[in-house]
Design a protein around this motif. Structure first.
Motif, PDB file in Angstrom:
ATOM      1  N   SER A 100       2.929 -26.158   8.816  1.00  0.00           N
ATOM      2  CA  SER A 100       2.362 -24.943   8.231  1.00  0.00           C
ATOM      3  C   SER A 100       0.916 -24.718   8.640  1.00  0.00           C
ATOM      4  CB  SER A 100       2.444 -25.015   6.702  1.00  0.00           C
ATOM      5  OG  SER A 100       1.772 -26.169   6.231  1.00  0.00           O
ATOM      6  N   GLY A 101       0.439 -25.455   9.624  1.00  0.00           N
ATOM      7  CA  GLY A 101      -0.910 -25.273  10.121  1.00  0.00           C
ATOM      8  C   GLY A 101      -1.840 -26.412   9.727  1.00  0.00           C
ATOM      9  N   HIS A 108       1.518 -16.190  10.799  1.00  0.00           N
ATOM     10  CA  HIS A 108       1.030 -17.362  10.102  1.00  0.00           C
ATOM     11  C   HIS A 108       0.514 -18.387  11.114  1.00  0.00           C
ATOM     12  CE1 HIS A 108       4.058 -16.240   6.741  1.00  0.00           C
ATOM     13  NE2 HIS A 108       2.870 -15.705   6.492  1.00  0.00           N
ATOM     14  N   ILE A 109      -0.549 -19.082  10.747  1.00  0.00           N
ATOM     15  CA  ILE A 109      -1.062 -20.146  11.604  1.00  0.00           C
ATOM     16  C   ILE A 109      -0.198 -21.380  11.389  1.00  0.00           C
ATOM     17  CG2 ILE A 109      -3.035 -21.643  12.065  1.00  0.00           C
ATOM     18  CD1 ILE A 109      -4.867 -19.395  11.188  1.00  0.00           C
ATOM     19  N   VAL A 110       0.371 -21.908  12.485  1.00  0.00           N
ATOM     20  CA  VAL A 110       1.306 -23.028  12.405  1.00  0.00           C
ATOM     21  C   VAL A 110       1.014 -24.017  13.527  1.00  0.00           C
ATOM     22  CG1 VAL A 110       3.113 -21.626  11.333  1.00  0.00           C
ATOM     23  CG2 VAL A 110       3.011 -21.835  13.842  1.00  0.00           C
ATOM     24  N   ALA A 111       1.739 -25.142  13.495  1.00  0.00           N
ATOM     25  CA  ALA A 111       1.712 -26.097  14.597  1.00  0.00           C
ATOM     26  C   ALA A 111       2.844 -25.763  15.546  1.00  0.00           C
ATOM     27  CB  ALA A 111       1.869 -27.522  14.069  1.00  0.00           C
ATOM     28  N   LEU A 154      -2.534 -31.695  11.378  1.00  0.00           N
ATOM     29  CA  LEU A 154      -1.853 -30.466  11.781  1.00  0.00           C
ATOM     30  C   LEU A 154      -0.397 -30.542  11.334  1.00  0.00           C
ATOM     31  CD1 LEU A 154      -1.884 -27.741  13.218  1.00  0.00           C
ATOM     32  CD2 LEU A 154      -1.453 -28.940  15.383  1.00  0.00           C
ATOM     33  N   VAL A 201      -2.503 -25.472  17.789  1.00  0.00           N
ATOM     34  CA  VAL A 201      -2.605 -24.514  16.695  1.00  0.00           C
ATOM     35  C   VAL A 201      -2.221 -23.140  17.244  1.00  0.00           C
ATOM     36  CG1 VAL A 201      -4.132 -23.475  14.977  1.00  0.00           C
ATOM     37  CG2 VAL A 201      -4.457 -25.871  15.650  1.00  0.00           C
ATOM     38  N   THR A 202      -1.158 -22.573  16.692  1.00  0.00           N
ATOM     39  CA  THR A 202      -0.666 -21.307  17.213  1.00  0.00           C
ATOM     40  C   THR A 202      -0.318 -20.379  16.057  1.00  0.00           C
ATOM     41  OG1 THR A 202       0.872 -20.352  18.824  1.00  0.00           O
ATOM     42  CG2 THR A 202       1.753 -22.042  17.329  1.00  0.00           C
ATOM     43  N   VAL A 203       0.127 -19.156  16.392  1.00  0.00           N
ATOM     44  CA  VAL A 203       0.487 -18.149  15.389  1.00  0.00           C
ATOM     45  C   VAL A 203       1.946 -17.775  15.594  1.00  0.00           C
ATOM     46  CG1 VAL A 203       0.020 -15.825  14.530  1.00  0.00           C
ATOM     47  CG2 VAL A 203      -1.870 -17.302  15.256  1.00  0.00           C
ATOM     48  N   ASP A 204       2.731 -17.783  14.512  1.00  0.00           N
ATOM     49  CA  ASP A 204       4.158 -17.469  14.637  1.00  0.00           C
ATOM     50  C   ASP A 204       4.391 -15.966  14.519  1.00  0.00           C
ATOM     51  OD1 ASP A 204       3.963 -16.840  11.956  1.00  0.00           O
ATOM     52  OD2 ASP A 204       5.115 -18.573  11.245  1.00  0.00           O
ATOM     53  N   MET A 235      -9.376 -16.416  12.321  1.00  0.00           N
ATOM     54  CA  MET A 235      -8.993 -17.529  11.447  1.00  0.00           C
ATOM     55  C   MET A 235      -9.979 -17.591  10.294  1.00  0.00           C
ATOM     56  SD  MET A 235      -8.655 -21.612  12.379  1.00  0.00           S
ATOM     57  CE  MET A 235      -7.560 -21.327  13.770  1.00  0.00           C
TER      58      MET A 235
END
Length: 655
Positions: free
Chosen positions: A572-573, A613-616, A569, A606-609, A458
């Protein structure tokens, strides 16, 4: 022969009689001082002439009884009586009257400033003051117990300020005349001159206008006004504020108790239409700085303030003169608040907030054109760099990752530090160790956040947070923000979200487990045996009651060497915003569970799609993060070593 012996005896007797008045005259100063100490009032003023007359009269009586020849009595008594009366009266009139306080006079102006322009000559504070320096004794006799007035000079630095007249009238109308020494508007070369906008200010407002030939910036304007001020205290305020009734009382009370002190009012929001404080608006007063000398707001229960915000502060005229005001090398604006604050804390002073002193302030808001500045400055220095060079000492290599220009000339400022016998920067950090250590500005560990199972970390991008290959230049993070009451423990998220085999009471209903309490209704259905935590209904007596290791006693995630934290959050992160160091901002509450899942107070994680991309997202199945390459940063190690070397202890004041 007998006659000669008789003459010698009466001569000796006469000389002894004449010695009495001389003793009275010799004791005059001490007797007069005693009269003043005992506050005899009018008697103290007339005491010595009365004593002189009495002494001379007793002289005549004694000499007659001693058989002195009558012609000698006249020869001695009359001149002695005249001389004694003259001496005692002269001594009383010159030794007992204090110099009258000068109010409303013109002060010297620094060379860069045109001569002071006084729109309306202020009335003298006391009509007894005479241009010749003589004093009206008849009225003074009624004032022998009057204390020196505690007056306030209000300094308003203005540059093309459209609201100067409103601000001046607010202070004039809401400050008692016996307190308001003067209102000094420092015109930093406005076009047109501020004098034109202030021509209708009434004379009783004691207004003075000092004008710069060219615009030199906020702190030079403040310096001009402070140096010209005549009040016991000097209040520096912005040219777009409105004080509340009674704004001066607690400020003056606090300043009267300590000479080396700054006092900040509670700063409210200004209603532009009413030119008064907004009803139910926010109030603030306290700021802190990081190692880049950036400052931001925070609040806690302590009335001591690490750093003032800038434009609204009062101090004693004595401390202003002794401390020298600001760093003389600064131009433009910004940094003077930190320079002034560190000078107070490290040079024997302090900073307090006055909770009942309220001043509404107009904030610059892009959406409201009325609030936008109407000027451009042509002279500006890197004032934050000057702050670091002057004050940070052994910590100045932390400023902007060690890019502080070593050739920066701060000789005049550092010489003043030596004259004031100021302490090293570590004393400031230790004085507010709950904030700097407990809030994570001096972090225990710094790390990269790696997406588990990848080489991606990150990092901060031009917009928000994203992923990049883990390198030394990837953004470092650390735990930060204080731990509020009720914040979860990492183990709170380990409980299985299924039936636990026994019933729990959830307010008006029961369920097989806390996880089943909400029944789709959320927090309102999670009560009694359970509590709502980070979007989950968990047992009330969960692991959060277990003691946390020191390195876990934080509620947020901060970017190292920055004043930014992970905030709200969004889909889009996480967005980035200034850290809420006290930990009460729910938007900035983040915690890692034991698996490395990063939970947010909203209940999302907080996760990754799939597009990297870092997203909620939902916490079930969310990405896991690893803290890698952890180390204790140099500033923390240096702080601990400096505290020990300086003999600073935990029983010293904190916060």
């Amino acid at each position: 022969m007998a006659k000669s012996r008789t003459d010698s005896r009466w001569v000796r007797r006469c000389l002894l009689c004449w010695l009495g008045p001389l003793l009275f005259v010799g004791l005059a100063p001490s007797l007069l001082g005693k009269a003043q100490e005992d506050e005899f009032g009018a008697l103290g003023l007339l005491l010595m002439p009365l004593l002189g007359l009495t002494a001379a009269s007793l002289l005549g009586m004694a000499c007659s009884l001693a058989g002195c020849p009558f012609h000698l009595v006249l020869l001695i008594q009359v001149p002695a009586q005249v001389l004694i009366f003259f001496y005692a009266s002269h001594d009383a009139s010159h030794a007992t009257l204090p110099s009258p306080p000068l109010r409303g006079g013109q002060g010297a102006v620094v060379p860069a400033v045109q001569p002071a322009q006084k729109l309306h000559p202020p009335a003298l504070a006391d009509a007894n003051f005479k241009p010749s320096g003589q004093w009206d004794q008849s009225n003074f006799l009624q004032k022998t117990k009057t204390t020196i007035p505690q007056t306030m000079s209000v300094v308003l630095p203005c540059l093309n300020e459209p609201y100067a007249a409103k601000t001046v009238m607010s202070f004039c109308n809401r400050t008692p005349s016996e307190v308001l020494e003067e209102i000094i508007v420092v015109d930093d070369a406005s076009v047109p001159p501020m004098e034109e906008k202030l021509k209708d200010i009434p004379s009783h407002c004691n207004l003075k206008v000092l004008r710069h030939k060219e615009s030199l910036g906020l702190m030079i304007a403040k310096q001009t006004g402070g140096d010209a001020a005549k009040g016991t205290y000097i209040g520096f305020y912005d040219c777009h504020v409105a004080p509340a009734v009674g704004w001066h009382k607690e400020t003056i009370e606090m300043l009267s108790k300590k000479e080396r002190r700054l006092v900040v009012p509670m700063i409210g929001d200004l209603d532009m239409d009413k030119w008064d404080e907004k009803v139910h608006g926010a109030l603030t007063a306290k700021c802190y700085i990081n190692f880049n000398a950036d400052f931001w707001w925070y609040d806690d229960e302590s009335d001591f303030i690490p750093v003032i915000s800038g434009g609204l502060v009062a101090t004693t005229r004595k401390w202003w003169q002794d401390s020298g005001g600001f760093d003389p090398g600064m131009r433009g604006w910004g940094g003077e608040n930190t320079d002034q604050s560190l000078r107070a804390w490290l040079c024997g002073g302090d900073i307090l907030r006055a909770k009942s002193s309220r001043i509404a302030h107009m904030w610059r808001v892009d959406s409201d054109p009325r609030t936008l500045s109407k000027f451009k400055l042509h002279h500006h220095t890197d004032n934050l760099a000057r702050v670091a060079a002057i004050w940070f000492g052994e910590f100045k290599d932390k400023f902007r990752d060690g890019t502080l220009d070593p050739s920066l000339n701060v000789t005049a400022a550092t010489r003043r530090i030596q004259d004031l016998q100021c302490k090293p920067f570590v004393h400031f950090l230790h004085r507010f160790r709950t904030l700097y250590r407990g809030g994570g500005v001096l972090p225990d560990k710094v790390f990269h956040l790696q997406l588990k199972g990848t080489d991606q970390c990150m990092t901060k991008l031009s917009k928000g947070l994203g992923l990049a290959k883990c390198t030394a230049k990837t953004t470092h993070f650390h735990l930060a923000n204080m731990l509020p009451h009720g914040f979860p423990h990492p183990d709170d998220f380990d409980s299985p979200q299924s039936e636990s085999g026994h019933q729990v009471v959830c307010g008006g209903h029961s369920a097989a487990s806390c996880a089943l309490c909400p029944q789709g209704h959320g927090q309102e259905y999670c009560h009694m045996d359970c509590r709502w935590l980070f979007g989950n209904c968990v047992p009330r007596e969960a692991a959060s009651h277990a003691p946390l290791a020191p390195e876990l006693r934080f509620s947020g995630l901060r970017l190292w060497n920055s004043i930014e934290c992970l905030d709200r959050l969004d889909a889009s992160g996480p967005i980035l915003y200034f850290c809420d160091i006290t930990g009460h901002n729910l938007n900035q509450q983040y915690i890692f569970d034991r698996r490395g899942v990063l939970h947010h107070g909203s209940g999302k994680c907080v996760t990754v799609d799939s597009a990297n991309h870092i997203v909620a997202g939902a916490c079930e199945g969310a990405s896991q993060w690893e803290k890698i390459e952890m180390f204790v940063p140099a500033e923390t190690t240096r702080y601990l070593e400096s505290v020990k070397r300086a003999g600073l202890t935990d029983d010293m004041p904190d916060g």
